[in-house]
Design an enzyme around this catalytic site. Structure first.
Site, mmCIF file in Angstrom:
data_model
loop_
_atom_site.group_PDB
_atom_site.id
_atom_site.type_symbol
_atom_site.label_atom_id
_atom_site.label_comp_id
_atom_site.label_asym_id
_atom_site.label_seq_id
_atom_site.Cartn_x
_atom_site.Cartn_y
_atom_site.Cartn_z
ATOM 1 N N LYS A 187 21.343 -8.052 -25.532
ATOM 2 C CA LYS A 187 22.246 -8.804 -26.402
ATOM 3 C C LYS A 187 23.665 -8.305 -26.129
ATOM 4 O O LYS A 187 23.866 -7.130 -25.802
ATOM 5 C CB LYS A 187 21.884 -8.634 -27.882
ATOM 6 C CG LYS A 187 22.091 -7.226 -28.450
ATOM 7 C CD LYS A 187 21.785 -7.223 -29.932
ATOM 8 C CE LYS A 187 22.431 -6.068 -30.683
ATOM 9 N NZ LYS A 187 22.010 -4.736 -30.308
ATOM 10 N N ASP A 211 50.492 5.107 -35.773
ATOM 11 C CA ASP A 211 50.976 4.457 -36.987
ATOM 12 C C ASP A 211 52.210 5.162 -37.543
ATOM 13 O O ASP A 211 52.897 4.612 -38.412
ATOM 14 C CB ASP A 211 49.900 4.489 -38.083
ATOM 15 C CG ASP A 211 48.830 3.441 -37.863
ATOM 16 O OD1 ASP A 211 49.148 2.422 -37.228
ATOM 17 O OD2 ASP A 211 47.695 3.650 -38.309
ATOM 18 N N ALA A 223 31.193 -0.089 -22.617
ATOM 19 C CA ALA A 223 32.347 -0.966 -22.469
ATOM 20 C C ALA A 223 32.286 -1.673 -21.131
ATOM 21 O O ALA A 223 32.863 -2.743 -20.951
ATOM 22 C CB ALA A 223 33.637 -0.171 -22.587
ATOM 23 N N ASP A 233 45.588 -3.341 -43.333
ATOM 24 C CA ASP A 233 44.736 -3.371 -42.152
ATOM 25 C C ASP A 233 43.520 -4.225 -42.461
ATOM 26 O O ASP A 233 42.962 -4.132 -43.544
ATOM 27 C CB ASP A 233 44.287 -1.951 -41.799
ATOM 28 C CG ASP A 233 45.338 -1.257 -40.961
ATOM 29 O OD1 ASP A 233 45.969 -1.943 -40.131
ATOM 30 O OD2 ASP A 233 45.536 -0.048 -41.146
ATOM 31 N N ARG A 267 29.157 -4.284 -21.523
ATOM 32 C CA ARG A 267 29.359 -5.098 -22.725
ATOM 33 C C ARG A 267 28.036 -5.695 -23.234
ATOM 34 O O ARG A 267 27.987 -6.815 -23.717
ATOM 35 C CB ARG A 267 30.398 -6.205 -22.465
ATOM 36 C CG ARG A 267 31.755 -5.610 -22.087
ATOM 37 C CD ARG A 267 32.842 -6.560 -22.378
ATOM 38 N NE ARG A 267 32.814 -7.686 -21.460
ATOM 39 C CZ ARG A 267 33.395 -8.855 -21.701
ATOM 40 N NH1 ARG A 267 34.029 -9.049 -22.815
ATOM 41 N NH2 ARG A 267 33.329 -9.834 -20.812
ATOM 42 N N MET A 268 26.957 -4.937 -23.058
ATOM 43 C CA MET A 268 25.646 -5.358 -23.565
ATOM 44 C C MET A 268 24.908 -4.111 -24.032
ATOM 45 O O MET A 268 25.198 -3.001 -23.626
ATOM 46 C CB MET A 268 24.790 -5.960 -22.432
ATOM 47 C CG MET A 268 25.272 -7.254 -21.862
ATOM 48 S SD MET A 268 24.025 -7.929 -20.752
ATOM 49 C CE MET A 268 24.019 -6.742 -19.423
#
Lengths: 593, 703
Positions: free
Chosen positions: B416, B543, B400, B329, B403-404
């Site tokens: 940012k 997994d 989310a 990974d 996104r800042m």
């Protein structure tokens, strides 16, 4: 050693080296069913065989079916050869009028097993025992097919390594037919014509009594010799028409025929080593096996030649010249033909026991102790040095499996050989084969060293089985050990000096031949089946390299170590003791100069 | 590493009895308790039924027993030669005991660890949920499916899954790691292990295992070796040495007839005695590897555990040595877990200091590793340090959706975040977005980095370059793997562009970008079809299929139960890089076996040269020439060979337990080196060895 002698051995080896690749390619094409230059003239014969036998050559067999076919074929052959010998008095082509009296049941048993297993051990003298019909219909036929069956088994084992995730390893009947039609038939036809041209006889007329210059009567034997001689070498059979085998001038008249006969012994085994590499997709793998075989062959040839040329110290002490000069070969010429000399005799002895041929052009019994140990050790290693037609490659692969298994762990991976993992099953089968061969040689030799039968009884008329040896002492022990090593190894050469035509020896030597052929080789077919079913692993720099000088030395070391550890005690009581006795001061003092 | 207390032994020596419960302590090779215990077990293992599992040592024991009987008979009847028989018999018994001792040593370490683990497995009361109320029941009565409550201070009564709540848990019992871990319902951190302790908060746990089948039970069984099954390779090796034993048995059993023939022929000497033949047989059969084989296997498992990895079977450890392809990974294995700011790229007309200042302010309250790394970079580049946000500042966390992230300080709005999101913000604030800044962002993306655009209201200040940091030394380790023929494949969720850049930097051979669990599984199948063995690590439930498909699947202890069940190893430290060590241990295990087998067989040559002349020189005096070691008498020669054979086992116990020296290199290099040391060495060493023992034996007048 003389320059001439060294050159002869080296040139012989170079010719074998040059032949390996073309022969290997040819064999590979034949057994894959591809067209070769011999297909146009012979394809009809192959097809005819399939039609007569009701065989579909495309029908693949699992290893068990392959083994059963082989066993069935051998069983029928055995019964046939046995019956013909016993019935020779009622059969044609019998100018000497031999009957059942010459061939006792135990001798017929021994001879039948001997020819079916490609051993050609002979407890009899051919010219005074068997009719021409038996020699031709029973023995010469077996010379072809038992050799072909041997090649078939090797081809099956090669397929085991070459195939991936396959349940089958080929078709026994197809392999048998192809080996006979495309390999042995043309080779022996060519060989027979060449031998005839050199003076080997080919006649069906009876023995010819003649009056010699001194007025005595001499019987000059006749017979269809050339036709049997070629296949005897190419099929690494070794069973001579005459008792003297290739030392007889009618079998092997000139140094040239001698050289060619030796090449005939090695040509197919050398080709098979190359074929192995070609089939597994990496010719270096085949050359590695070839290199290991070559090193062992050359070491044996020079070792034997050295001790033969050095001669007998007792003779030297008596003031007899044993140095090689322009006019005489020097060395130990006892039991050797003058037309072959020291080099060709030592070389022939090495070649015939490296391969499981067993033809002889000199009497191994008369070799110096360590010179004679070379053929003995060659057989004790399992005849892996080129080996008989196919048998050598199989044995060498067995040792490769062992070497890879032990040393392969040392690179930190589950051992693998040419991409196939070597696991429980392979190790188990390899050990079965190894134990069977060791047990056969050791146990039968032990029994024959000490057993005592009633004198003039059925089993062994001389009484104690040890009494059959001509020479008491360590040499006598070597004679017994040699006999069982030769039969277990399916070699068939005799050290001589041991009377083996008694029920006890005929039976036990017969059993040794059976064990050497079937108990030794069937596990290898099992290995072929198991390997064929496996995946082929990818080759990386973490893979144990099995093509370099390192692996070659490892393989040589394994062959020598296994044989040495198993047989060193026995050898120390035979040739080694004899050698020290011969060269000790005590023995020297006994001979007045 | 040193503050950890791994459950198994390691190099640091301690002494004194293990009296305290709690995390097991380190155990050294020469620990007094272990030595005592092993010595005791060595005798217990003399039981013939136990010996029968090891054909080589069984033959030795049978020989020793036979000679003991002969000795008693000799004493009874007053026969001569008893002292020689006594000494040979004694040394044969020592040979067996030394081999047993080696195995017991390997096991004792595991047993000591199992004991201390068992102490932690005390009976606790569980608060089982029955309807709305809880009832107290003994933990041993819990069955799979039961749900229990665990509050702060409670021991979790069994393996299970958190179904409700979040808690910090002390798992030091299992992992030896004292720092608490967080366990919460849902997601990949829901698994809890019986015997661990809740430190804070309260959780509901659904029990997933029945008594006796818990993780702790399995762990005890594993370290103790109770369920130890022989691995395929070990069985194959056992067949080989059993076969060799049989061949030597044949070689020795046929000697008396051979000798009888020779005695008659020479008219001198006698057939070797049973004592000498037994001695010869024991010297020839591969006692060195036969005696140490099981110890090597147990010690190999033990070494895996020293790395805090729990291998579910020895087979898995062996398979690790065979691996051709490692799936690694990216995050946490190849790169440090987090991206770091490496560069400020100001927009036209903006200074680096201005950009750094705004970026730092917007990150002061940002506790993500990325945020912290921006603070640190600003400090390093522009000397901005020790700043506090004004009290009126309002931190806007990352989401989310937007996104800042950023901070509002009065009218000043710092942001940012992702390029498009911040660009949109700037436009809304009435500013313009310079084309250059967008181009810079694209360039960073192409190089495998992540651009973080910073804006102060309508002004776009520039871009922060966030970069995946490849772990130090990773490139070298991957190169070593390549030399050993092992391909490394990086698995990442990143886009192919980013993945390619990191793959190149880390030096992996291949990468799988935007990998879904199914992609992983397909990749493994494809590799296996090409004849390669694959190892991977994983922790999530998704997994599990890939972990099960891989030849070696190492599950992280922090992962879900499903992942742990699917893999064949569990890494208690949850450190994916451990895979590299596990591969090394697997290889070392196989190498040790091969090395000692080669050594054992090569030894035989010298023993023949000691014993054959001793036996046969009486028959053919000329054979004294074979006595190349010039051993004094036939008796001293045989005795010296037997003593050498026994002592070599003791001498090699440390090697068997520690494993042969191992440095990653190509197979050809390893083979050349090991063949020289153990093959050629094994051929040569016994000659001086037996000679020296012979000198000592003579000096002591033993023979």
């Amino acid at each position: 050693m003389t320059f001439n002698g060294v050159a002869q051995i080296v040139i012989f080896f170079l010719i074998v080296l040059a032949l390996a690749k073309p022969v290997g390619i040819f064999l590979s094409r034949v057994f894959n069913g591809h067209r070769t230059f011999l297909h146009p003239p012979l394809r009809w014969l192959e097809a005819l065989c399939y039609r007569l036998g009701g065989v579909d050559p495309e029908q693949e067999q699992r290893w068990t079916q392959y083994a059963i076919s082989l066993l069935a074929f051998s069983a029928v052959s055995f019964l046939f050869v046995y019956a013909i010998q016993r019935l020779q008095g009622f059969l044609p082509l019998n100018p000497q009028h031999f009957g059942g009296k010459q061939v006792s049941p135990d001798l017929a048993f021994n001879t039948a097993i001997s020819f079916v297993t490609n051993t050609n051990w002979q407890s009899y003298a051919g010219e005074t025992t068997l009719s021409y019909f038996v020699q031709m219909a029973a023995l010469t036929v077996q010379n072809f097919v038992s050799a072909a069956a041997g090649v078939a088994m090797s081809v099956a084992l090669i397929r085991g390594f070459a195939r991936r995730e396959s349940k089958t390893i080929g078709n026994f009947w197809a392999d048998l037919t192809r080996a006979t039609v495309y390999v042995f038939l043309p080779l022996s036809l060519l060989g027979a014509l060449f031998l005839c041209s050199q003076g080997v006889i080919q006649t069906l007329r009876p023995n010819l009594p003649v009056r010699t210059v001194q007025g005595a009567t001499q019987v000059i034997p006749g017979g269809p010799v050339a036709s049997q001689e070629a296949i005897k070498m190419a099929g690494t059979n070794g069973g001579g028409f005459f008792n003297a085998n290739s030392a007889h001038p009618f079998e092997n008249p000139t140094p040239l025929t001698d050289y060619v006969e030796m090449l005939f012994i090695f040509v197919i085994p050398a080709g098979l080593a190359y074929m192995f590499g070609r089939e597994v997709g990496d010719t270096r793998q085949g050359w590695a096996l070839f290199a290991a075989m070559s090193a062992l062959f050359l070491a044996g040839a020079f070792f034997c030649y050295h001790f033969e040329q050095r001669g007998n110290p007792l003779l030297a002490r008596m003031g007899i010249a044993t140095q090689a000069t322009a006019g005489q070969p020097g060395g130990n010429m006892e039991g050797k033909e003058v037309r072959f000399g020291i080099t060709d005799s030592a070389l022939f002895a090495t070649v015939t026991t490296d391969a499981s041929c067993g033809a002889v052009n000199s009497m191994h019994d008369s070799f110096t102790p360590l010179g004679g140990m070379v053929p003995l050790v060659n057989m004790l290693t399992g005849e892996v040095i080129f080996g008989g037609v196919g048998a050598g490659l199989k044995g060498m692969l067995l040792f490769a499996i062992l070497a890879v298994f032990i040393a392969g762990l040392m690179v930190g991976r589950t051992p693998e050989y040419v991409g196939k993992k070597i696991e429980q099953k392979e190790v188990k089968l390899a050990m079965v084969a190894l134990i069977a061969a060791a047990a056969s040689i050791l146990v039968f030799t032990a029994l024959s060293s000490v057993l005592r039968f009633p004198a003039h009884g059925y089993w062994n008329p001389p009484g104690p089985t040890a009494a059959n040896v001509a020479n008491p002492g360590p040499h006598g022990f070597s004679e017994i050990l040699y006999a069982y090593a030769s039969t277990t190894g399916n070699n068939g050469s005799a050290f001589a000096g041991l009377n083996t035509n008694t029920p006890w020896y005929n039976l036990t030597l017969g059993l040794a031949m059976f064990i050497g052929r079937f108990i030794f080789l069937l596990p290898l077919l099992g290995i072929a089946g198991s390997l064929a079913a496996k995946k082929r692993l990818a080759v990386t720099s973490g893979t144990f390299p099995t093509h370099g000088p390192l692996f070659v030395s490892l393989l040589i070391g394994t062959v020598i170590l296994v044989a040495a550890l198993t047989f060193f005690p026995a050898l120390s009581l035979g040739p080694i003791a004899e050698h020290y006795l011969l060269f000790s001061r005590h023995a020297m003092a006994a001979v007045k100069p | 590493m040193n503050d950890k207390a791994p459950i198994t032994a390691s190099a640091a020596p301690t002494s004194g009895p293990a009296s305290h419960a709690g995390p097991p302590r380190r155990l050294s090779l020469a620990d007094a308790t272990i030595l005592r215990r092993a010595a005791r077990d060595a005798f217990a293992k003399l039981h013939p039924l136990k010996m029968a599992a090891n054909p080589v040592m069984f033959v030795v024991e049978a020989g020793a027993a036979l000679l003991t009987i002969l000795l008693i008979r000799g004493w009874w009847l007053g026969l001569p030669g008893n002292s020689f028989t006594f000494q040979i018999a004694l040394w044969l018994w020592f040979t067996v005991l030394f081999a047993n001792f080696a195995e017991a040593m390997a096991e004792a370490r595991g047993k000591a660890q199992a004991d201390s683990l068992r102490k932690t497995k005390s009976e606790t009361l569980a608060k089982k949920l029955a309807g709305d109320r809880t009832e107290s029941v003994p933990s041993s009565s819990l069955r799979a499916g039961d749900v229990v409550m665990c509050a702060a201070g409670d021991i979790i009564p069994g393996d299970g899954e958190v179904v409700e709540g979040i808690a910090t848990v002390d798992e030091s019992v299992i992992t030896g790691e004292s720092a608490p871990v967080i366990r919460e319902s849902g997601g990949d951190r829901s698994a809890v292990t019986g015997g661990t302790k809740v430190l804070s908060d309260e959780i509901r746990v659904r029990i997933t295992s029945n008594p006796g089948e818990t993780f702790l039970d399995r762990m005890i069984a594993l370290v103790e070796g109770a369920q130890r099954q022989k691995t395929p390779n070990e069985i194959a090796l056992n067949i080989l040495i059993a076969g060799l034993t049989l061949i030597f048995l044949l070689a020795v059993a046929t000697l008396p007839p051979f000798a009888a023939f020779s005695v008659r022929a020479a008219g001198a000497g006698q057939v070797p005695s049973v004592v000498v033949l037994s001695a010869l047989l024991v010297c020839l059969i591969p006692t060195t590897i036969g005696g140490l084989l099981s110890a090597i296997g147990i010690a190999g498992m033990d070494r895996v555990m020293q790395h805090n990895v729990l291998a579910m079977s020895g087979k898995a450890v062996e398979a690790a040595g065979d691996v051709n392809t490692l799936l690694l990974d990216k995050t946490g294995t190849i790169t440090l877990g987090n991206r770091q700011a490496v560069e400020f790229l100001p927009a036209p007309g903006v200074t680096e200091a201005e950009l750094a200042d705004a970026a730092q302010l917007s990150s002061l309250a940002d506790e993500t590793p990325e945020g912290r790394s921006i603070v640190v970079l600003a400090k390093e580049r522009c000397g901005l340090r020790g700043r506090e946000l004004p009290g009126a500042a309002h931190f806007i966390p990352f989401s989310a959706y937007t996104r800042m992230s950023g901070v509002d300080m009065g009218r000043r709005r710092l942001r940012k975040g992702a390029t498009e999101a911040v660009a949109e913000f700037v436009r809304q604030e009435g500013g313009t977005v310079p084309e250059d800044a967008i181009e810079v962002s694209r360039g960073i993306s192409r190089s495998g980095g992540t651009p973080l655009v910073v804006a102060d209201g309508p002004r776009l200040l520039g871009t922060v370059h966030l970069k995946d940091i490849v772990k130090g030394g990773m490139k070298e380790r991957l190169a070593q793997l390549r030399a050993m023929g092992i391909r490394s494949v990086m698995i990442t969720g990143d886009n192919p562009l980013t993945a390619a850049a990191i793959a190149q930097e880390a030096g992996v051979d291949d990468f799988l970008a935007q990998a879904t669990p199914k992609d992983k599984l397909d990749y493994i199948r494809q590799e296996q079809a090409a004849g390669r063995l694959v190892a991977m690590t994983g922790d999530g439930t998704n997994d599990a299929p890939a972990l099960a498909q891989a030849d070696v699947g190492v599950a992280m202890n922090s992962g879900t139960m499903a992942a742990k069940e699917a893999g064949n190893m569990v890494d208690l430290d949850s450190n994916p890089t451990k895979l590299l060590e596990v591969v090394g241990i697997g290889k070392q295990l196989l190498m040790t076996r091969g090395a000692l087998t080669t050594f054992s067989i090569a030894n035989d040559v010298a023993k023949y040269f000691a014993i054959i002349p001793a036996m046969f020189a009486v028959i053919y005096p000329a054979l004294r020439h074979l006595n190349v070691m010039r051993l004094a008498t036939p008796q001293s020669a045989v005795l010296s060979a037997v003593i050498f054979n026994a002592l070599i086992i003791i001498a090699l116990i440390p090697l068997a337990l520690r494993g042969v020296h191992y440095r990653p290199s190509s197979a050809a290099t390893l083979l050349r080196r090991n063949l020289l040391i153990y093959g050629v060495g094994g051929l040569i060493v016994p000659f001086p060895g037996i000679w020296i023992i012979d000198v000592v034996v003579r000096a002591l007048h033993w023979a």
